[in-house]
Design an enzyme around this catalytic site. Structure first.
Site, mmCIF file in Angstrom:
data_model
loop_
_atom_site.group_PDB
_atom_site.id
_atom_site.type_symbol
_atom_site.label_atom_id
_atom_site.label_comp_id
_atom_site.label_asym_id
_atom_site.label_seq_id
_atom_site.Cartn_x
_atom_site.Cartn_y
_atom_site.Cartn_z
ATOM 1 N N ASP A 1 -79.523 -38.345 98.934
ATOM 2 C CA ASP A 1 -79.695 -38.767 97.549
ATOM 3 C C ASP A 1 -81.038 -39.465 97.401
ATOM 4 O O ASP A 1 -81.528 -40.086 98.350
ATOM 5 C CB ASP A 1 -78.572 -39.724 97.133
ATOM 6 C CG ASP A 1 -78.507 -39.832 95.610
ATOM 7 O OD1 ASP A 1 -77.858 -38.969 94.992
ATOM 8 O OD2 ASP A 1 -79.145 -40.737 95.045
ATOM 9 N N TYR B 1 -83.985 -46.715 88.480
ATOM 10 C CA TYR B 1 -82.711 -47.210 89.032
ATOM 11 C C TYR B 1 -82.884 -48.591 89.668
ATOM 12 O O TYR B 1 -82.009 -49.441 89.582
ATOM 13 C CB TYR B 1 -82.163 -46.212 90.067
ATOM 14 C CG TYR B 1 -81.663 -44.935 89.423
ATOM 15 C CD1 TYR B 1 -80.381 -44.855 88.895
ATOM 16 C CD2 TYR B 1 -82.486 -43.815 89.316
ATOM 17 C CE1 TYR B 1 -79.920 -43.692 88.283
ATOM 18 C CE2 TYR B 1 -82.044 -42.645 88.705
ATOM 19 C CZ TYR B 1 -80.760 -42.595 88.190
ATOM 20 O OH TYR B 1 -80.308 -41.453 87.575
ATOM 21 N N ARG C 1 -69.292 -31.858 94.006
ATOM 22 C CA ARG C 1 -67.879 -31.981 93.647
ATOM 23 C C ARG C 1 -67.235 -30.737 93.053
ATOM 24 O O ARG C 1 -66.025 -30.655 92.965
ATOM 25 C CB ARG C 1 -67.701 -33.152 92.671
ATOM 26 C CG ARG C 1 -67.724 -34.494 93.366
ATOM 27 C CD ARG C 1 -67.854 -35.602 92.368
ATOM 28 N NE ARG C 1 -69.118 -35.453 91.672
ATOM 29 C CZ ARG C 1 -69.585 -36.308 90.761
ATOM 30 N NH1 ARG C 1 -68.880 -37.346 90.416
ATOM 31 N NH2 ARG C 1 -70.746 -36.103 90.195
ATOM 32 N N ARG D 1 -78.105 -29.423 93.097
ATOM 33 C CA ARG D 1 -76.742 -29.925 93.323
ATOM 34 C C ARG D 1 -75.779 -28.817 93.752
ATOM 35 O O ARG D 1 -74.602 -28.825 93.372
ATOM 36 C CB ARG D 1 -76.183 -30.595 92.063
ATOM 37 C CG ARG D 1 -76.811 -31.912 91.730
ATOM 38 C CD ARG D 1 -76.233 -33.018 92.629
ATOM 39 N NE ARG D 1 -76.898 -34.267 92.352
ATOM 40 C CZ ARG D 1 -76.428 -35.192 91.512
ATOM 41 N NH1 ARG D 1 -75.292 -35.027 90.894
ATOM 42 N NH2 ARG D 1 -77.092 -36.299 91.315
ATOM 43 N N ARG E 1 -65.511 -35.299 101.448
ATOM 44 C CA ARG E 1 -65.920 -36.553 100.803
ATOM 45 C C ARG E 1 -64.802 -37.590 100.937
ATOM 46 O O ARG E 1 -65.048 -38.755 101.219
ATOM 47 C CB ARG E 1 -66.232 -36.251 99.337
ATOM 48 C CG ARG E 1 -66.379 -37.410 98.421
ATOM 49 C CD ARG E 1 -67.766 -38.003 98.536
ATOM 50 N NE ARG E 1 -68.056 -38.824 97.382
ATOM 51 C CZ ARG E 1 -67.654 -40.079 97.219
ATOM 52 N NH1 ARG E 1 -66.922 -40.653 98.143
ATOM 53 N NH2 ARG E 1 -67.976 -40.749 96.132
HETATM 54 O O1 CP3 Z 1 -77.087 -30.329 96.529
HETATM 55 C C1 CP3 Z 1 -78.076 -31.050 96.273
HETATM 56 O O2 CP3 Z 1 -78.793 -30.897 95.242
HETATM 57 C C2 CP3 Z 1 -78.547 -32.057 97.312
HETATM 58 C C3 CP3 Z 1 -78.151 -33.400 97.185
HETATM 59 C C4 CP3 Z 1 -78.582 -34.284 96.025
HETATM 60 C C5 CP3 Z 1 -77.707 -35.258 95.480
HETATM 61 N N1 CP3 Z 1 -78.416 -36.008 94.594
HETATM 62 C C6 CP3 Z 1 -76.298 -35.423 95.874
HETATM 63 C C7 CP3 Z 1 -75.409 -36.250 95.050
HETATM 64 C C8 CP3 Z 1 -79.814 -34.428 95.387
HETATM 65 C C9 CP3 Z 1 -81.079 -33.609 95.548
HETATM 66 C C10 CP3 Z 1 -79.697 -35.527 94.488
HETATM 67 C C11 CP3 Z 1 -80.810 -36.016 93.664
HETATM 68 C C12 CP3 Z 1 -80.570 -37.087 92.688
HETATM 69 N N2 CP3 Z 1 -79.742 -38.173 92.807
HETATM 70 C C13 CP3 Z 1 -81.290 -37.219 91.473
HETATM 71 C C14 CP3 Z 1 -82.383 -36.299 90.990
HETATM 72 C C15 CP3 Z 1 -81.861 -35.035 90.418
HETATM 73 C C16 CP3 Z 1 -81.031 -35.198 89.159
HETATM 74 O O3 CP3 Z 1 -79.840 -34.873 89.214
HETATM 75 O O4 CP3 Z 1 -81.600 -35.614 88.132
HETATM 76 C C17 CP3 Z 1 -80.814 -38.376 90.837
HETATM 77 C C18 CP3 Z 1 -81.276 -38.922 89.487
HETATM 78 C C19 CP3 Z 1 -79.838 -38.978 91.684
HETATM 79 C C20 CP3 Z 1 -79.113 -40.256 91.472
HETATM 80 C C21 CP3 Z 1 -77.651 -40.076 91.474
HETATM 81 N N3 CP3 Z 1 -76.895 -39.753 92.585
HETATM 82 C C22 CP3 Z 1 -76.774 -40.212 90.375
HETATM 83 C C23 CP3 Z 1 -77.192 -40.552 88.956
HETATM 84 C C24 CP3 Z 1 -75.483 -39.971 90.856
HETATM 85 C C25 CP3 Z 1 -74.198 -40.105 90.084
HETATM 86 C C26 CP3 Z 1 -73.949 -38.963 89.206
HETATM 87 C C27 CP3 Z 1 -72.900 -38.068 89.806
HETATM 88 O O5 CP3 Z 1 -73.087 -36.843 89.743
HETATM 89 O O6 CP3 Z 1 -71.915 -38.624 90.310
HETATM 90 C C28 CP3 Z 1 -75.569 -39.631 92.229
HETATM 91 C C29 CP3 Z 1 -74.464 -39.284 93.140
HETATM 92 C C30 CP3 Z 1 -74.557 -37.966 93.838
HETATM 93 N N4 CP3 Z 1 -75.686 -37.459 94.438
HETATM 94 C C31 CP3 Z 1 -73.487 -37.047 94.067
HETATM 95 C C32 CP3 Z 1 -74.001 -35.980 94.823
HETATM 96 C C33 CP3 Z 1 -73.255 -34.794 95.354
HETATM 97 C C34 CP3 Z 1 -72.026 -37.255 93.646
HETATM 98 C C35 CP3 Z 1 -71.434 -38.265 94.566
HETATM 99 C C36 CP3 Z 1 -69.977 -38.094 94.826
HETATM 100 O O7 CP3 Z 1 -69.572 -37.202 95.583
HETATM 101 O O8 CP3 Z 1 -69.218 -38.916 94.292
#
Ligand code: CP3
Length: 348
Positions: free
Chosen positions: A79, A155, A33, A29, A42
């Site tokens: 994602d 999910y 944010r 990540r 964003r």
């Molecule tokens: O920088 C990176 O790592 C690359 C991008 C990336 C994202 N999600 C961006 C993201 C990667 C590799 C993921 C993987 C992901 N997504 C996982 C596996 C890794 C982990 O964290 O366990 C999972 C379970 C998800 C599912 C997911 N996506 C959730 C549960 C959420 C909401 C939680 C949150 O942080 O808001 C997301 C949204 C998400 N994915 C965001 C980002 C940057 C935030 C979205 C936003 O900007 O509002």
């Protein structure tokens, strides 16, 4: 481990048995944010999915942390839930709450998914990969990824994130055949998706099994290890030298079984794994990645420095990639990330 590759990417050195006095570093990540420039873009892009499917935005967001911190690798901005979305499942990211999907409740719901249509969505991601690869500095590797079938299924069946994945574990116990169909569909779709990313230009892969830790041991073999093993086998049959990192988060002593049975080249360790276990039990089997607590990166200061030094000392001389034990949290001060990278690079 993989055969040596003729490339200058520092992150490939541990996989190629090259000594790394300064371990390569990237952070899960690393785009997101906690960066003001991410929040700004964003807001312009509209929804989070718009950001993922726009090659232009996805490229910019992927590059933001590389410009700031000079990590050894960038990770494709996307994602894991793009896969259910491409399979036709309704998906929204609700502000402050996370993802919401229309849960799959029956075999009929699983049969209504649309594997023949995934390419319509995936091609935007592949375009983003080519655009990112050509915009990245030559020495920065690009990591492609997908969620492991189990984690993606939690999910799809649960409809949202949960602490114990009870809805999905119950569905798998009560409807093992239907659940197997879903997992099999996710295996073939993930293979196509990863192969598409490789073709478009990614240099290594990570498979995120963020919810592996709540499976009992038989279920862990059946729903986490076996599908991941099949994905790895298919990718390796076409790209035998492309490193693949697995992340069976929370699976404790299962880490060793996972590393042996799936044939991944590297293993991303969560925060709970003891450093001595990573060094003595995992590093003889593959490249180890991890495992700083993301909350220490929020804390900063000497507490951060002390733990970084401990990780570097314990893993010194081993095939190792510095990373967190899970993703960066939004309240992380970017200065702490800079401090972390400086400390790692000064250690050599
Ligand atoms: O920088 C990176 O790592 C690359 C991008 C990336 C994202 N999600 C961006 C993201 C990667 C590799 C993921 C993987 C992901 N997504 C996982 C596996 C890794 C982990 O964290 O366990 C999972 C379970 C998800 C599912 C997911 N996506 C959730 C549960 C959420 C909401 C939680 C949150 O942080 O808001 C997301 C949204 C998400 N994915 C965001 C980002 C940057 C935030 C979205 C936003 O900007 O509002």
């Amino acid at each position: 481990m993989s055969e040596p590759q003729p490339t200058g990417f520092s992150i490939l050195n541990p996989f190629n048995h090259q000594p790394t006095p300064i371990p390569p570093v990237w952070l899960m990540r690393q785009a997101g944010r906690y960066l003001p420039e991410y929040r700004e873009l964003r807001a312009k892009a509209g929804s989070f999915l718009d950001l993922c499917y726009s090659p232009e935005f996805a490229t910019e967001v992927t590059l933001q942390p590389i410009r700031r911190f000079g990590f050894d690798a960038a990770i494709l901005f996307s994602d894991i839930l793009v896969v259910p979305h491409a399979l036709g499942q309704h998906l929204e990211f609700v502000e402050g709450e996370g993802p919401r999907l229309d849960p799959l409740k029956s075999l009929d719901d699983i049969k209504a998914l649309t594997p023949d249509k995934v390419e319509e969505k995936f091609r935007h991601v592949y375009e983003a990969v080519s655009s990112i690869r050509s915009a990245l500095p030559e020495e920065t590797a690009l990591i492609g990824f997908c969620g492991a079938p189990w984690t993606v299924a939690t999910y799809m069946v649960g409809g949202r994130g949960s602490v114990d994945q009870a809805v999905t574990r119950l569905f798998a116990y009560q409807n093992p055949q239907a659940f197997k169909q879903l997992i099999d569909l996710l295996v073939t779709t993930s293979v196509d998706y990863l192969l598409g990313q490789v073709k478009a230009g990614v240099n290594l892969l990570q498979i995120f099994d963020s919810w592996a830790g709540n499976l009992s041991d038989d279920e862990f073999l059946k729903w986490s290890i076996d599908p991941t093993r099949r994905i790895v086998r298919e990718i390796k049959s076409q790209h035998p030298n492309l490193p693949i990192i697995g992340f069976p988060r929370g699976s404790g002593p299962g880490y060793e079984t996972y590393l042996k049975a799936t044939n991944v080249d590297g293993i991303s360790c969560d925060t709970s794994l003891p450093l001595s276990y990573m060094r003595d039990h995992l590093s003889p089997l593959g490249t180890v990645q991890g495992n700083l607590d993301p909350l220490l990166l929020v804390t900063g200061g000497e507490a951060l420095d002390r733990r970084v030094d401990e990780i570097l000392e314990t893993m010194s001389g081993k095939p190792f990639i510095f990373n967190l034990g899970h993703g960066i949290v939004p309240q992380t001060p970017p200065e702490h990330v800079a401090r972390l990278v400086d400390r790692i690079r000064a250690a050599g």
